[in-house]
Design a protein around this motif. Sequence first.
Motif, PDB file in Angstrom:
ATOM      1  N   THR A   1       0.809  -1.215   0.000  1.00 45.17           N
ATOM      2  CA  THR A   1       0.000   0.000   0.000  1.00 45.17           C
ATOM      3  C   THR A   1       0.842   1.265   0.000  1.00 45.17           C
ATOM      4  N   TYR A   2       1.876   1.310   0.823  1.00 43.72           N
ATOM      5  CA  TYR A   2       2.598   2.564   1.034  1.00 43.72           C
ATOM      6  C   TYR A   2       3.908   2.682   0.245  1.00 43.72           C
TER       7      TYR A   2
ATOM      8  N   PRO B   1       2.437   3.263  -4.818  1.00 45.42           N
ATOM      9  CA  PRO B   1       2.845   4.610  -5.259  1.00 45.42           C
ATOM     10  C   PRO B   1       4.041   4.577  -6.222  1.00 45.42           C
ATOM     11  N   PHE B   2       4.991   3.712  -5.933  1.00 41.51           N
ATOM     12  CA  PHE B   2       6.173   3.589  -6.781  1.00 41.51           C
ATOM     13  C   PHE B   2       5.773   3.116  -8.182  1.00 41.51           C
ATOM     14  N   LEU B   3       4.944   2.076  -8.228  1.00 41.74           N
ATOM     15  CA  LEU B   3       4.457   1.554  -9.510  1.00 41.74           C
ATOM     16  C   LEU B   3       3.651   2.608 -10.248  1.00 41.74           C
ATOM     17  N   GLY B   4       2.795   3.335  -9.539  1.00 42.33           N
ATOM     18  CA  GLY B   4       1.977   4.367 -10.176  1.00 42.33           C
ATOM     19  C   GLY B   4       2.815   5.453 -10.826  1.00 42.33           C
ATOM     20  N   ILE B   5       3.857   5.891 -10.127  1.00 42.01           N
ATOM     21  CA  ILE B   5       4.735   6.920 -10.696  1.00 42.01           C
ATOM     22  C   ILE B   5       5.485   6.356 -11.900  1.00 42.01           C
ATOM     23  N   HIS B   6       5.961   5.140 -11.787  1.00 46.17           N
ATOM     24  CA  HIS B   6       6.654   4.485 -12.908  1.00 46.17           C
ATOM     25  C   HIS B   6       5.749   4.428 -14.143  1.00 46.17           C
ATOM     26  N   ILE B   7       4.512   3.993 -13.960  1.00 49.58           N
ATOM     27  CA  ILE B   7       3.572   3.885 -15.083  1.00 49.58           C
ATOM     28  C   ILE B   7       3.268   5.260 -15.665  1.00 49.58           C
TER      29      ILE B   7
ATOM     30  N   GLY C   1      11.384   1.103 -13.129  1.00 42.73           N
ATOM     31  CA  GLY C   1      10.983  -0.239 -13.564  1.00 42.73           C
ATOM     32  C   GLY C   1      11.864  -1.305 -12.942  1.00 42.73           C
ATOM     33  N   ILE C   2      13.156  -1.021 -12.844  1.00 43.74           N
ATOM     34  CA  ILE C   2      14.059  -1.963 -12.175  1.00 43.74           C
ATOM     35  C   ILE C   2      13.709  -2.043 -10.691  1.00 43.74           C
TER      36      ILE C   2
END
Length: 186
Positions: free
Chosen positions: A116-117, A121-127, A175-176
């Motif tokens: 969740t935390y 968020p990390f994936l969302g920014i990457h996408i 992505g890495i």
Amino acid sequence: MSEWARENVPLLTAICSVAALAVVFGAVGGAIPSALFPRASDAVLAAIPHFNAAVSATAIGTIVLGWRAISRGDVRRHRAFMLTSFGLFTAFLGAYLYRLIHVGTTEFPGPEAAYTYLYLPFLGIHILLAICCLPFVFHALLLAATRPYEELYHTRHAQVGLVAAVLWLISFTMGIGVYVMLYHAF
């Protein structure tokens, strides 16, 4: 390239961007049936994330080398590195979408709080960065493809290319990070 393409780089950029995003969202949304592509072995499908991490790391290197080459005025090397970067991006995306179509998304293996935390968020920014960089990458490539390099100095190629390179570098690096969280950290 034809004079029409040269005069319509923004339109071609929009068409390429929309087409690429349609394929990506089609695969993510399940609109592309897996029956369209022969299924690779489970071992090959399992190897794709590791392959893509290596491709991403290599693309980071080629983008940096391309940036360095143009800062030194070496147009030929810059072009070679940036075309290689685009080829690596295409290979990454093809492999990622192929696996996504056949296997689906990978479940986060860590604890709910990390999911969740940290991960989401990390994936969302990457996408978001991956989506945002597409028009910049296509625009820079199309400008370069439709003009001799001497004329590129009279276009926005350098400015658009800089934005594309920065977004690309951050997206590949993140992505890495996603790969590490999914396959190694948890």
